[in-house]
Design an enzyme around this catalytic site. Sequence first.
Site, PDB file in Angstrom:
ATOM      1  N   HIS A 144       0.803  -1.227   0.000  1.00  0.00           N
ATOM      2  CA  HIS A 144       0.000   0.000   0.000  1.00  0.00           C
ATOM      3  C   HIS A 144       0.839   1.283   0.000  1.00  0.00           C
ATOM      4  CE1 HIS A 144      -3.529  -2.378   0.185  1.00  0.00           C
ATOM      5  NE2 HIS A 144      -3.706  -2.458   1.488  1.00  0.00           N
ATOM      6  N   HIS A 218      -9.743   2.285   0.279  1.00  0.00           N
ATOM      7  CA  HIS A 218      -9.703   1.186   1.248  1.00  0.00           C
ATOM      8  C   HIS A 218     -10.805   1.302   2.304  1.00  0.00           C
ATOM      9  CE1 HIS A 218      -7.975  -2.098   3.503  1.00  0.00           C
ATOM     10  NE2 HIS A 218      -6.901  -2.154   2.736  1.00  0.00           N
ATOM     11  N   GLU A 358     -11.363  -3.646  -2.784  1.00  0.00           N
ATOM     12  CA  GLU A 358     -10.420  -2.663  -3.313  1.00  0.00           C
ATOM     13  C   GLU A 358     -10.240  -2.911  -4.806  1.00  0.00           C
ATOM     14  OE1 GLU A 358      -6.928  -3.271  -0.606  1.00  0.00           O
ATOM     15  OE2 GLU A 358      -8.483  -4.369   0.455  1.00  0.00           O
TER      16      GLU A 358
HETATM   17  C1  GLA Z   1      -5.243  -5.108   2.170  1.00  0.00           C
HETATM   18  C2  GLA Z   1      -4.279  -6.204   2.241  1.00  0.00           C
HETATM   19  C3  GLA Z   1      -4.485  -6.880   3.521  1.00  0.00           C
HETATM   20  C4  GLA Z   1      -4.327  -5.919   4.657  1.00  0.00           C
HETATM   21  C5  GLA Z   1      -5.273  -4.834   4.549  1.00  0.00           C
HETATM   22  C6  GLA Z   1      -5.057  -3.821   5.633  1.00  0.00           C
HETATM   23  O1  GLA Z   1      -6.523  -5.591   2.039  1.00  0.00           O
HETATM   24  O2  GLA Z   1      -4.381  -7.106   1.194  1.00  0.00           O
HETATM   25  O3  GLA Z   1      -3.584  -7.919   3.643  1.00  0.00           O
HETATM   26  O4  GLA Z   1      -3.053  -5.357   4.619  1.00  0.00           O
HETATM   27  O5  GLA Z   1      -5.111  -4.243   3.275  1.00  0.00           O
HETATM   28  O6  GLA Z   1      -4.878  -4.405   6.862  1.00  0.00           O
END
Ligand code: GLA
Length: 397
Positions: A144, A218, A358
């Site tokens: 991210h 997110h 997402e």
């Molecule tokens: C995304 C990732 C997860 C986790 C979340 C936040 O969905 O794929 O593994 O990191 O973000 O916790």
Amino acid sequence: MSRFSGISRLAMGVGMTCLALSAAQANTMQTQSPSVEKESFGQLPDGRKVEAYHLRNGHGIDMKVITYGGIITSLRTPDAEGEWADVVLGFDNLADYRSEAYRQSNPYFGALIGRYGNRIAEGRFTLDGTTHELATNDGANHLHGGERGFDKRLWTAAPFENDSEVGVELTYVSEDGEEGYPGRLETHVTYTLTADDEVIIDYHATTDKATPVNLTQHSYFNLAGEGSGSIVDHRMMLNADAFTPVDDTLIPTGELRDVADTPFDFREATPIGARIGADNTQLAYGQGYDHNFVLMRDATAEDELVLAARVEAPDSGRVLEIATSEPGVQFYSGNFLDGTLIGKQGKAYEKRSGFALETQHFPDSPNQAAFPSTILEPGETYQSRTVWRFSTQTPTP
Ligand code: GLA
């Protein structure tokens, strides 16, 4: 040639089903002028002020967005009986988004994610012969956008409104070398709340050097209302006939695996929890669902909106449909929430008390030549659109 050239104009609302009443139709009593108001949301330690933009449509749906991280802090919609609830996880103050507990757990509640949503293996990729090293902030991998991704940056905001829509355009300039990425990336994200009870998220970016870009949002939804418990009873349809299986660090193996006869088959609406505890290596790696699904496009051209997901909360009758121009969607069932964070209503956010969808290009694309490219070249414009549509249907207890 990368995916960004010659992009077609994206039509609004394409691919949405019309089976459910819009939240507006369910609430014909509610009519008011759409509005956008600016409020203060505190300040950062260096003195910069964080603003909140409070958007409302004519049916009373309201959403708050803050300039820190472009975070959607609340989103209130009616249920089938006209009862209102906030359907996203988050906080009503800046301190809670910056606390040590929040940093430790790092759930990215409601935030804009960049430059690269999801993981890049070992925080490394090679572009035009140069190897770039990124932060490894998720075990051995980059997640991210790094230590301080777009979710932890202050954006500038320009609100707008017309007869039927209100919104806010957020801008953030990521300097050359930020978090190890090449090129100065100018990013614009526009949130629009429409008269049809849609939230449209438009992403645009340009760069002065080739760089990977994979922007997403997110938000964690709980269509029964945030803080109301687990989402495993929500019924979900995912318009995907394949997913990208991962290794034990959640990096795709490169395979596109058929969902048929696996717990990853959501082509028919199925409760999220129906198979989440199955004896399945992929579910064990994610401690539940934390996987990228490959969206079916059939005749829908690449880059045009296609229905990605439809989620229904059985008791409240709230429905969320998501359409996107992206090729994939990460379905994350909130597996890492552990009750340490306390939400807006004072209730602990326990494991699986929210889910995220997402919309994105596939994880680790910079290292996977067979995946659709995420490389933005100078002179091109990154464009991506995702639409959330809120409606209701008769509750199914
Ligand atoms: C995304 C990732 C997860 C986790 C979340 C936040 O969905 O794929 O593994 O990191 O973000 O916790």
